[in-house]
Design a protein around this motif. Structure first.
Motif, PDB file in Angstrom:
ATOM      1  N   ASP A  49       0.817  -1.213   0.000  1.00 21.57           N
ATOM      2  CA  ASP A  49       0.000   0.000   0.000  1.00 21.57           C
ATOM      3  C   ASP A  49       0.852   1.265   0.000  1.00 21.57           C
ATOM      4  OD1 ASP A  49      -2.478  -1.181  -0.176  1.00 21.57           O
ATOM      5  OD2 ASP A  49      -2.742  -1.305   2.002  1.00 21.57           O
ATOM      6  N   TYR A  50       2.030   1.199   0.583  1.00 21.66           N
ATOM      7  CA  TYR A  50       2.956   2.338   0.547  1.00 21.66           C
ATOM      8  C   TYR A  50       3.731   2.357  -0.767  1.00 21.66           C
ATOM      9  CZ  TYR A  50       6.659   5.583   1.764  1.00 21.66           C
ATOM     10  OH  TYR A  50       7.534   6.648   1.756  1.00 21.66           O
ATOM     11  N   LYS A  52       2.994   1.301  -3.684  1.00 27.86           N
ATOM     12  CA  LYS A  52       2.231   1.498  -4.923  1.00 27.86           C
ATOM     13  C   LYS A  52       2.343   2.922  -5.458  1.00 27.86           C
ATOM     14  CE  LYS A  52      -2.265   2.338  -2.762  1.00 27.86           C
ATOM     15  NZ  LYS A  52      -3.560   1.738  -2.507  1.00 27.86           N
ATOM     16  N   GLN A  53       2.882   3.839  -4.665  1.00 25.44           N
ATOM     17  CA  GLN A  53       3.122   5.202  -5.148  1.00 25.44           C
ATOM     18  C   GLN A  53       4.186   5.226  -6.236  1.00 25.44           C
ATOM     19  OE1 GLN A  53       3.343   8.207  -1.822  1.00 25.44           O
ATOM     20  NE2 GLN A  53       3.466   6.299  -0.632  1.00 25.44           N
ATOM     21  N   TRP A  54       5.061   4.201  -6.246  1.00 27.40           N
ATOM     22  CA  TRP A  54       6.185   4.165  -7.179  1.00 27.40           C
ATOM     23  C   TRP A  54       6.172   2.947  -8.105  1.00 27.40           C
ATOM     24  CZ3 TRP A  54       6.619   5.259  -1.978  1.00 27.40           C
ATOM     25  CH2 TRP A  54       6.930   6.583  -1.676  1.00 27.40           C
ATOM     26  N   VAL A 112      12.295   7.545   0.166  1.00 21.83           N
ATOM     27  CA  VAL A 112      11.751   7.902  -1.144  1.00 21.83           C
ATOM     28  C   VAL A 112      12.825   7.800  -2.214  1.00 21.83           C
ATOM     29  CG1 VAL A 112      10.740   9.777  -2.504  1.00 21.83           C
ATOM     30  CG2 VAL A 112       9.885   9.311  -0.194  1.00 21.83           C
ATOM     31  N   GLU A 116      12.779   5.157  -5.353  1.00 21.32           N
ATOM     32  CA  GLU A 116      12.879   5.655  -6.726  1.00 21.32           C
ATOM     33  C   GLU A 116      14.079   5.039  -7.445  1.00 21.32           C
ATOM     34  OE1 GLU A 116      12.887   9.870  -6.008  1.00 21.32           O
ATOM     35  OE2 GLU A 116      10.689   9.992  -6.056  1.00 21.32           O
TER      36      GLU A 116
END
Length: 144
Positions: A49-50, A52-54, A112, A116
């Protein structure tokens, strides 16, 4: 090569002294619920869930497993020796900054930036970039 690490929090920033270098990062607070003699966190940097931003949907499960295998969800994880091989692997996805010289260990301790960089690395090299963790995951999930 082992770097002395000091960590502190001040005004919503995570302060990391790695060797003689001081870095400051905005951090995500982690709530801890104490149950009996152990502690359970309701947040993990390795949670799909965290991530999935990337990560795209089709990579979420494997990204989560590799993150857990590499760092157990500790964004401050540093490994400076593996099987007698010289390395300086840092952060959630344990990117070896002696091989991937475009990154510093200090940068890779930022969750982050680490995520990335891991997405970029996976897109170039595939999951084999984490060959050791991949073998462990395949052993634990033979249906893959």
């Amino acid at each position: 090569m082992s770097l002395e690490r000091q960590i502190g929090v001040e005004n919503g920033h995570l302060l990391i002294m790695l060797g003689n270098t001081l870095e400051s990062y905005t951090y995500l607070p982690v709530r801890i619920q104490v149950l009996g003699s152990g502690a359970i966190s309701d947040f993990s940097y390795c949670d799909p869930d965290y991530l999935k931003q990337w990560w795209p949907e089709e990579d979420l499960w494997m990204a989560s497993k590799i993150c857990e295998e590499e760092s157990q969800g500790d964004p401050m994880a540093i490994n400076d020796s593996l099987y007698g091989v010289v390395e300086l692997s840092c952060g959630l996805f344990q990117l070896n900054t002696l091989i991937h010289k475009e990154y510093t260990c200090e940068e890779m301790l930022d969750p982050v930036k680490n995520i990335e960089a891991a997405v970029r690395l996976k897109n170039i090299e595939g999951w084999e970039a984490w060959w050791n963790s991949l073998r462990e995951i395949e052993r634990n999930f033979p249906e893959l």
